[in-house]
Motif scaffolding. Structure first.
Motif, PDB file in Angstrom:
ATOM      1  N   ASN A  22       4.369  -2.110 -15.912  1.00 47.02           N
ATOM      2  CA  ASN A  22       2.975  -1.725 -15.731  1.00 47.02           C
ATOM      3  C   ASN A  22       2.012  -2.679 -16.433  1.00 47.02           C
ATOM      4  O   ASN A  22       0.892  -2.890 -15.971  1.00 47.02           O
ATOM      5  CB  ASN A  22       2.756  -0.295 -16.232  1.00 47.02           C
ATOM      6  N   ARG A  61       8.076  -6.210  -8.730  1.00 47.53           N
ATOM      7  CA  ARG A  61       8.642  -4.900  -8.408  1.00 47.53           C
ATOM      8  C   ARG A  61      10.093  -4.973  -7.962  1.00 47.53           C
ATOM      9  O   ARG A  61      10.898  -4.108  -8.324  1.00 47.53           O
ATOM     10  CB  ARG A  61       7.808  -4.227  -7.299  1.00 47.53           C
ATOM     11  N   LYS A 118      -2.905   6.474  -5.406  1.00 42.79           N
ATOM     12  CA  LYS A 118      -2.179   6.737  -6.652  1.00 42.79           C
ATOM     13  C   LYS A 118      -2.540   8.114  -7.195  1.00 42.79           C
ATOM     14  O   LYS A 118      -3.720   8.449  -7.225  1.00 42.79           O
ATOM     15  CB  LYS A 118      -2.533   5.663  -7.703  1.00 42.79           C
ATOM     16  N   PRO A 130       7.939   4.927  -1.416  1.00 40.69           N
ATOM     17  CA  PRO A 130       8.530   3.825  -2.175  1.00 40.69           C
ATOM     18  C   PRO A 130       9.765   3.211  -1.540  1.00 40.69           C
ATOM     19  O   PRO A 130       9.944   1.990  -1.593  1.00 40.69           O
ATOM     20  CB  PRO A 130       8.852   4.468  -3.528  1.00 40.69           C
ATOM     21  N   ARG A 166      -5.241   2.270  -5.104  1.00 38.97           N
ATOM     22  CA  ARG A 166      -3.785   2.210  -4.969  1.00 38.97           C
ATOM     23  C   ARG A 166      -3.088   2.121  -6.324  1.00 38.97           C
ATOM     24  O   ARG A 166      -2.043   2.739  -6.533  1.00 38.97           O
ATOM     25  CB  ARG A 166      -3.382   0.994  -4.114  1.00 38.97           C
ATOM     26  N   THR A 167      -3.638   1.346  -7.234  1.00 38.17           N
ATOM     27  CA  THR A 167      -2.934   1.031  -8.469  1.00 38.17           C
ATOM     28  C   THR A 167      -3.497   1.700  -9.716  1.00 38.17           C
ATOM     29  O   THR A 167      -2.805   1.810 -10.726  1.00 38.17           O
ATOM     30  CB  THR A 167      -2.954  -0.490  -8.715  1.00 38.17           C
ATOM     31  N   ASN A 211       3.334   3.956  -3.564  1.00 38.29           N
ATOM     32  CA  ASN A 211       3.234   5.261  -4.221  1.00 38.29           C
ATOM     33  C   ASN A 211       3.752   6.390  -3.330  1.00 38.29           C
ATOM     34  O   ASN A 211       4.488   7.260  -3.790  1.00 38.29           O
ATOM     35  CB  ASN A 211       1.781   5.561  -4.592  1.00 38.29           C
ATOM     36  N   ALA A 212       3.386   6.363  -2.052  1.00 34.93           N
ATOM     37  CA  ALA A 212       3.706   7.470  -1.155  1.00 34.93           C
ATOM     38  C   ALA A 212       5.073   7.330  -0.500  1.00 34.93           C
ATOM     39  O   ALA A 212       5.755   8.334  -0.258  1.00 34.93           O
ATOM     40  CB  ALA A 212       2.632   7.584  -0.074  1.00 34.93           C
ATOM     41  N   ARG A 220       0.824  -1.211   0.000  1.00 36.83           N
ATOM     42  CA  ARG A 220       0.000   0.000   0.000  1.00 36.83           C
ATOM     43  C   ARG A 220       0.858   1.261   0.000  1.00 36.83           C
ATOM     44  O   ARG A 220       0.419   2.333  -0.404  1.00 36.83           O
ATOM     45  CB  ARG A 220      -0.936   0.000   1.226  1.00 36.83           C
ATOM     46  N   LYS A 267      -7.821  11.585  -2.410  1.00 27.80           N
ATOM     47  CA  LYS A 267      -7.139  10.324  -2.173  1.00 27.80           C
ATOM     48  C   LYS A 267      -6.622  10.244  -0.732  1.00 27.80           C
ATOM     49  O   LYS A 267      -6.329  11.262  -0.105  1.00 27.80           O
ATOM     50  CB  LYS A 267      -5.973  10.131  -3.147  1.00 27.80           C
ATOM     51  N   TRP A 280      -1.907   6.914   0.787  1.00 24.96           N
ATOM     52  CA  TRP A 280      -1.145   6.018  -0.086  1.00 24.96           C
ATOM     53  C   TRP A 280      -1.704   5.986  -1.516  1.00 24.96           C
ATOM     54  O   TRP A 280      -1.206   5.254  -2.358  1.00 24.96           O
ATOM     55  CB  TRP A 280      -1.122   4.603   0.477  1.00 24.96           C
TER      56      TRP A 280
END
Length: 497
Positions: free
Chosen positions: A404, A361, A497, A234, A432-433, A231-232, A228, A492, A495
């Motif tokens: 992606n 990832r 996207k 990494p 999230r994605t 994004n915020a 989760r 949002k 966390w």
């Protein structure tokens, strides 16, 4: 004082679903009504677990499935119109009920269970309560972004606890899980009676097996929380996931679920109890074109399990006022949710898909395909289906040079597996994605791509402003001056996207 839930009350799911909290307030203490503080960990734990799943697998999954576009509001009823039009206000029971129940019911009992377990050096129940506390808190953070944590659940109570930010709560919960995993929770076996109080893994039979599963659940929950963060935060997400693998963490290869429901009023699956048994009509939720068009395009046999028909008649998402232009809406099919369905906390296939994403990832994709394949096959097998043919063709792992592309395949398959009492996770994962993708056109347009999320024609937030969170309940704002200022429902969470 708060009453202890007796065993029969633990199974009274309608109470947990409908009222604000399962706790009652007594002015005077009675020997026949002992305060909750005198409860044993064996009594507290099952009560708290049912409190959690009554919401996450009930009304919250109904909302999650509306916003993940598995189902939509029937054009001939009105129960969920405000949800389907993104008009969920601070006075709504859809917000007030879960917020109150998860804090006053589940989290209060988990924290008391932790305190009692630590005092008795019972590291088995300490781990079980800690994991479930973290799971429940994560749901609240993912819905509200900031919630009371560091000053909440204290002995004696704090009527105005501060609201902590989501990242701080996440890292604190992971630290709590790590501390519980560091204790000796394996030496002293659970008794048969204690195993029966574990509604999540108690059917496994032996204490060693039960505690091994709780360890896997703990690791898999940590993996989910780190994902989760991608994004915020990494760097923190990568470091946390790599450490799990470096430490040889074992992840779930089974469902973490509550599977004790029977087809009797007040004791059935909470989604079924809330939507089918308790409302004036069982026809509130109908198949959404968003999901069924994707199933149909891929000739996916899950359509018949999810909706009772191989080619279900559906309603365009949120078009509950469109029956005049779409007479077929009158024949749209219901969602299939059974009274005896389990409520997953983390499913086997979800665990595989998370591991596949982690491999994609952080390990150059090594092992991602095998875990993706395992997730797809497990998702089909759970429904009594064989997904091998689709996995070899339409659903084959793309193994693209573009991360992606592979990530989209993983998340879309996860989305398709989260139908029913696990639908809240589909909503979170889309936030999230960004998968499934959102559509530039409505699902009636010739250019619509099956499976892409569409903005409802009755939306109140403005085109493209999909819901991303809950607003704070009115009762919390009125009693706690530390409640953050309201932001639009399409803002949002930390966390996102």
């Amino acid at each position: 004082m708060k009453n202890i839930l007796r065993k029969t009350q633990v199974l009274a799911f309608s109470t947990l679903l409908i009222v604000t909290s399962c706790k009652k307030l007594d002015i005077n203490e009675s020997p026949n009504n002992p305060p909750v503080e005198s409860a044993t960990v064996e009594t507290l734990f099952p009560s708290a677990v049912i409190s959690t799943v009554s919401r996450t697998g009930g009304d919250l999954s109904i909302i999650g499935g509306l916003w993940a576009q598995f189902w939509t509001q029937n054009s001939n009823s009105s129960q969920f119109r405000t949800v389907d039009s993104y008009d969920v206000q601070a006075t709504s029971n859809f917000i007030n009920g879960p917020y109150s129940e998860l804090f006053a019911g589940a989290l209060t009992d988990y924290q008391l269970g932790i305190s009692k377990s630590v005092a008795a050096q019972d590291w088995r129940y300490n781990l079980m309560n800690t994991v479930m506390k973290a799971y429940t808190y994560e749901v609240l953070v993912d819905l509200f972004d900031k919630v009371p944590y560091s000053e909440a659940l204290k002995a004696g109570g704090n009527l105005q606890p501060k609201f902590d930010d989501g990242y701080t709560i996440y890292t604190s919960l992971i630290a709590e899980i790590n501390a519980a995993l560091a204790k000796d929770y394996k030496t002293a076996p659970l008794t048969d009676a204690q195993i029966k109080t574990d509604f999540v893994f108690g059917k496994k039979g032996t204490s060693a097996d039960v505690m091994a599963s709780w360890e896997k659940f703990a690791n898999t929950l940590k993996l989910k929380m780190y994902l989760r963060m991608v994004n915020a935060k990494p760097a923190e997400a990568q470091a946390g996931i790599l450490k799990l693998y470096q430490d040889g963490a074992k992840f779930l290869d089974e469902d973490a679920k509550v599977d004790i429901f029977i087809d009797v009023p007040n004791k059935s699956n909470p989604f079924y109890e809330y939507n089918f048994r308790r409302l004036n009509t069982p026809d509130n939720l109908k198949a959404s074109v968003t999901f069924t068009s994707w199933l149909k395009k891929n000739q996916d046999p899950r359509a018949e399990v999810y909706f009772g028909e191989a080619d279900p008649i559906s309603i365009n998402q949120g078009d509950y006022l469109g029956a005049a232009a779409h007479p077929e809406y009158n024949n749209a099919v219901n969602v299939v949710v059974n009274a005896t369905d389990a409520v997953p906390l983390i499913s086997k296939e979800e665990s595989y898909f998370m591991q596949a994403e982690a491999r994609l990832r952080y390990f150059g994709g090594a092992g991602a395909k095998d875990l993706y394949d395992a997730g797809v096959l497990a998702a089909f097998a759970k429904l009594g289906l064989n997904g091998a043919t689709l996995l070899a063709t339409t659903y084959a792992y793309p193994a693209s040079a573009d991360v992606n592309v592979n990530l989209e395949a993983i998340i879309v398959q996860k989305w398709a597996s989260l139908f029913g009492s696990h639908a809240l996770e589909a909503f979170f994962e889309q936030n999230r994605t960004g998968y499934p993708k959102t559509s530039a056109v409505y699902s009636t347009d010739a250019g619509y791509i099956p499976g892409q999320l569409v903005y409802t024609p009755n939306g109140v937030t403005g085109a493209g402003n999909f819901p991303r969170r809950f607003v704070y309940p009115d009762f919390e704002k009125s009693r706690n001056s530390n409640t953050p200022a309201q932001v639009p429902i399409y803002t949002k969470v930390w966390w996102g996207k």
